[in-house]
Design a protein around this motif. Structure first.
Motif, PDB file in Angstrom:
ATOM      1  N   ALA A   1       0.948  -1.330   0.061  1.00  0.00           N
ATOM      2  CA  ALA A   1      -0.014   0.049   0.204  1.00  0.00           C
ATOM      3  C   ALA A   1       0.863   1.164   0.099  1.00  0.00           C
TER       4      ALA A   1
ATOM      5  N   GLU B   1      11.448   2.934   4.654  1.00  0.00           N
ATOM      6  CA  GLU B   1      11.354   1.741   5.175  1.00  0.00           C
ATOM      7  C   GLU B   1      12.205   0.999   6.031  1.00  0.00           C
ATOM      8  N   ALA B   2      11.688   0.466   7.185  1.00  0.00           N
ATOM      9  CA  ALA B   2      12.607  -0.038   8.433  1.00  0.00           C
ATOM     10  C   ALA B   2      13.606  -1.255   7.843  1.00  0.00           C
ATOM     11  N   ASN B   3      12.897  -1.993   6.812  1.00  0.00           N
ATOM     12  CA  ASN B   3      13.683  -3.395   6.572  1.00  0.00           C
ATOM     13  C   ASN B   3      14.865  -2.634   5.351  1.00  0.00           C
TER      14      ASN B   3
ATOM     15  N   GLY C   1       7.329  -5.550   2.593  1.00  0.00           N
ATOM     16  CA  GLY C   1       6.779  -5.755   3.906  1.00  0.00           C
ATOM     17  C   GLY C   1       6.386  -7.361   3.831  1.00  0.00           C
ATOM     18  N   LYS C   2       4.904  -7.694   3.883  1.00  0.00           N
ATOM     19  CA  LYS C   2       4.336  -8.980   3.770  1.00  0.00           C
ATOM     20  C   LYS C   2       4.757  -9.404   2.555  1.00  0.00           C
TER      21      LYS C   2
ATOM     22  N   PRO D   1       2.034 -13.423   0.712  1.00  0.00           N
ATOM     23  CA  PRO D   1       0.786 -13.647  -0.111  1.00  0.00           C
ATOM     24  C   PRO D   1       0.893 -14.650  -1.077  1.00  0.00           C
ATOM     25  N   SER D   2       0.112 -15.593  -1.450  1.00  0.00           N
ATOM     26  CA  SER D   2       0.361 -16.572  -2.511  1.00  0.00           C
ATOM     27  C   SER D   2      -0.748 -16.562  -3.673  1.00  0.00           C
ATOM     28  N   LEU D   3      -2.038 -15.979  -3.094  1.00  0.00           N
ATOM     29  CA  LEU D   3      -2.961 -15.835  -3.937  1.00  0.00           C
ATOM     30  C   LEU D   3      -3.272 -14.498  -4.612  1.00  0.00           C
TER      31      LEU D   3
ATOM     32  N   VAL E   1      11.115   5.138  10.890  1.00  0.00           N
ATOM     33  CA  VAL E   1      10.413   6.515  11.362  1.00  0.00           C
ATOM     34  C   VAL E   1      10.298   6.293  12.684  1.00  0.00           C
TER      35      VAL E   1
ATOM     36  N   ASN F   1       1.986   3.847   6.366  1.00  0.00           N
ATOM     37  CA  ASN F   1       1.725   2.259   6.070  1.00  0.00           C
ATOM     38  C   ASN F   1       1.970   1.511   7.053  1.00  0.00           C
ATOM     39  N   MET F   2       2.294   2.003   8.180  1.00  0.00           N
ATOM     40  CA  MET F   2       2.740   1.080   9.322  1.00  0.00           C
ATOM     41  C   MET F   2       1.578   0.914  10.052  1.00  0.00           C
TER      42      MET F   2
ATOM     43  N   GLY G   1      -3.274  -2.750   5.126  1.00  0.00           N
ATOM     44  CA  GLY G   1      -4.185  -3.538   5.657  1.00  0.00           C
ATOM     45  C   GLY G   1      -4.668  -3.525   6.693  1.00  0.00           C
TER      46      GLY G   1
ATOM     47  N   GLY H   1      -5.397  -7.637   2.662  1.00  0.00           N
ATOM     48  CA  GLY H   1      -5.306  -8.651   1.466  1.00  0.00           C
ATOM     49  C   GLY H   1      -4.477  -7.477   0.201  1.00  0.00           C
ATOM     50  N   ILE H   2      -3.835  -7.985  -0.737  1.00  0.00           N
ATOM     51  CA  ILE H   2      -3.222  -7.300  -1.800  1.00  0.00           C
ATOM     52  C   ILE H   2      -4.285  -6.225  -2.413  1.00  0.00           C
TER      53      ILE H   2
END
Ligand code: FAD
Length: 500
Positions: free
Chosen positions: A12, A31-33, A38-39, A54-56, A249, A287-288, A475, A482-483
């Protein structure tokens, strides 16, 4: 040039950055990573590639729309294919069902394997479509927190046919009325887990979800799920978006007198001892996870406690197994059902524990993307539902994970009638604690709030705040996880912020 900061490069955040760049803002994503998504990220281990989350993939048009709106060609950024088989289902009594993407064929398959009259399936999918058509525009593409959402043709149409939405039934009640066979009820009840909810509590309105898979289609990006992240980050960069990785942040700065944001405080994620840096911005989009945004980045602000305390969606325990064998019995998406579905949800949402005979989901991207596993091998993403992490020491995750692994292996070996354990040559594990640590989502919930409440849609945080210049996407806020919904949240934010 006005400046916008996005906190987090989840899908998002990435999409919001594109919307704002298209509106003329100078956009920076923090972005912290040290990676984006993210997911929705990926990793490699021992020669196997795994999509981490996510896979679907449904509603690919939400990705295409972003590319087209940016004046670019879809084929220059993103490609995907439509699946012919949506899922393979397995039950302990030996029943197997292959779900074709063609609805007529699927209805016949269900009749042949489960004994469910095919008319019931077609009737259900028709009603699923009706529910979607009546509500999608209202609930998924607009803010529910603005009066104009309720005073237009779409809203009037939905209200005039409100009985079709079955608002006063749970998903399980509605499905038990329409279907004759327990296995069919279970198959369609599972769609409640697509937003981390229980079919025994969540409203029947969630029966819109099968419409996405069966009527609109299930898809797979050509290079795997992470390709969605990669493509949209590249698109953003081509539009001038600047990504800062390893940048956490720490605070959103607010000018109390003017009730508006003025910037953010940022720190290097890798070096705890470094000073925070103060940066000025006209717009900040978080987006957190919204709970953590209030608690950690806005500690002095009055938080909307009632909204923040809503029940979180379920989390997941995932074993990423590199398999030294090929299993012809499996397809891309595979479900191994529990015998006692209600008990499984009771354990997750009331017991806050793992269930001893869990429903197992296996995603094998190497079935379609050969480079995801060495020759003769497969990359298994083996997931069971898990409660969210309570962070109070009452959940013995390490012991539970060891037991769950054995329960999963035994169940798969019973149903597949093949050895599984001896073929696992590589393993990684993701649990709710790690999901929280890596993405900051409260308790490791996959989809923000659960929908275990008839009013859940109205109890998510809005995409804007009372503070001028502060917005929320992702989300954990409207319209949900969900995406496709995370992308919708970005679009709603994009539409709220004026063009410059
Ligand atoms: P997130 O992915 O939650 O990312 C938030 C980002 O913000 C992270 O990168 C984090 O590091 C960063 N961040 C947080 N705090 C800060 C800070 N202070 N400073 C800087 N950066 C910060 N959805 C589907 O559609 N289909 C599926 O099949 C599916 N399966 C799933 C399976 C799993 C195991 C998981 C975990 C999720 C699944 N989902 C699925 C849900 C989907 O992944 C999420 O709803 C969606 O990706 C959430 O995106 P987001 O934009 O909200 O951000």
């Amino acid at each position: 040039m006005k400046k916008a900061a996005i906190i987090g490069a989840g899908i998002a955040g990435i999409a919001t950055a594109i919307h704002l760049a298209n509106k003329g803002y100078k956009v920076e994503v923090f972005e912290a990573n040290n990676y984006a998504g993210g997911k929705l990220s990926e990793f490699w281990k021992d020669g196997f590639r795994y999509d981490a989350g996510p896979s679907l993939f449904t509603l690919p048009e939400r990705v295409e729309e972003l590319i087209l709106q940016s004046g670019k060609k879809v084929e220059d950024y993103f490609s995907y294919k439509k699946l012919e088989t949506i899922n393979k289902y397995f039950w302990e009594d030996g029943t197997k069902l292959e779900a074709s993407a063609d609805t007529e064929t699927f209805a016949k398959q269900v009749e042949a394997k489960l004994g469910e009259p095919k008319e019931n399936i077609l009737k259900f999918l028709k009603s699923s479509k009706e529910k979607y058509d009546l509500t999608a525009d209202l609930f998924l593409t607009r803010s529910l927190h603005k009066a104009e959402t309720y005073f237009n043709k779409t809203a009037l149409k939905a209200f005039s046919q409100i009985w079709k939405l079955e608002l006063f039934k749970t998903m399980n009640q509605a499905n038990s009325l329409i279907f004759e066979k327990e296995k069919t009820v279970q198959l369609f009840n599972r769609y409640a887990t697509y937003n981390g909810s229980s079919p025994y509590v969540a409203p029947a309105l969630l029966n819109v979800i099968p419409h996405l898979e069966f009527n609109k289609g299930a898809f797979l990006p050509t290079e795997g799920m992470f390709d969605i992240t990669k493509s949209l980050v590249k698109l953003g960069q081509d539009l001038g978006v600047i990504y800062h990785f390893d940048k956490k942040v720490e605070e959103i700065i607010i000018d109390k007198n003017q009730n508006k944001i003025t910037g953010i405080k940022v720190k290097d994620s890798k070096k705890e001892e470094t000073q925070t840096e103060e940066l000025d911005f006209d717009i900040v989009v978080s987006n957190m996870d919204v709970v953590h945004t209030y608690k950690k980045l806005l500690p002095k602000e009055k938080a909307p406690e009632f909204l923040l305390q809503q029940q979180k969606s379920s989390s997941a325990l995932i074993f990423y197994w590199g398999m030294n064998a090929e299993y012809k019995e499996l397809d891309l998406h595979n479900i191994f059902f529990t015998k006692e579905y209600k008990k499984e949800f009771n354990a997750l949402f009331n017991g806050k524990t793992l269930y001893e005979d869990p429903t197992i989901y296996i995603f094998v991207s190497s079935k379609h993307i050969k480079t995801d596993a060495p020759e003769g091998c497969e990359n298994w993403f083996v997931m069971i539902n898990a409660p969210h992490n309570l962070n109070d020491g009452s959940q013995d995750w390490d012991t539970w994970i060891k037991k769950a692994k054995q329960d999963i292996i035994k169940k798969l070996e019973r149903i597949l009638m093949r050895n599984v354990e001896e073929n696992i040559i590589s393993e990684s594990i993701l649990d709710p604690r790690k999901i929280e640590l890596r993405t900051s989502s409260l308790g490791g919930s996959l989809y923000g709030n659960s929908s275990n409440n008839r009013y859940a849609a109205f109890l998510r945080h809005a995409n804007f705040s009372k503070t001028k210049g502060l917005y929320f996407c992702g989300g954990s806020v409207h319209p949900g996880g969900g995406i496709p919904l995370a992308l919708s949240s970005a679009k709603i934010v994009g539409e709220m912020i004026e063009k410059i």
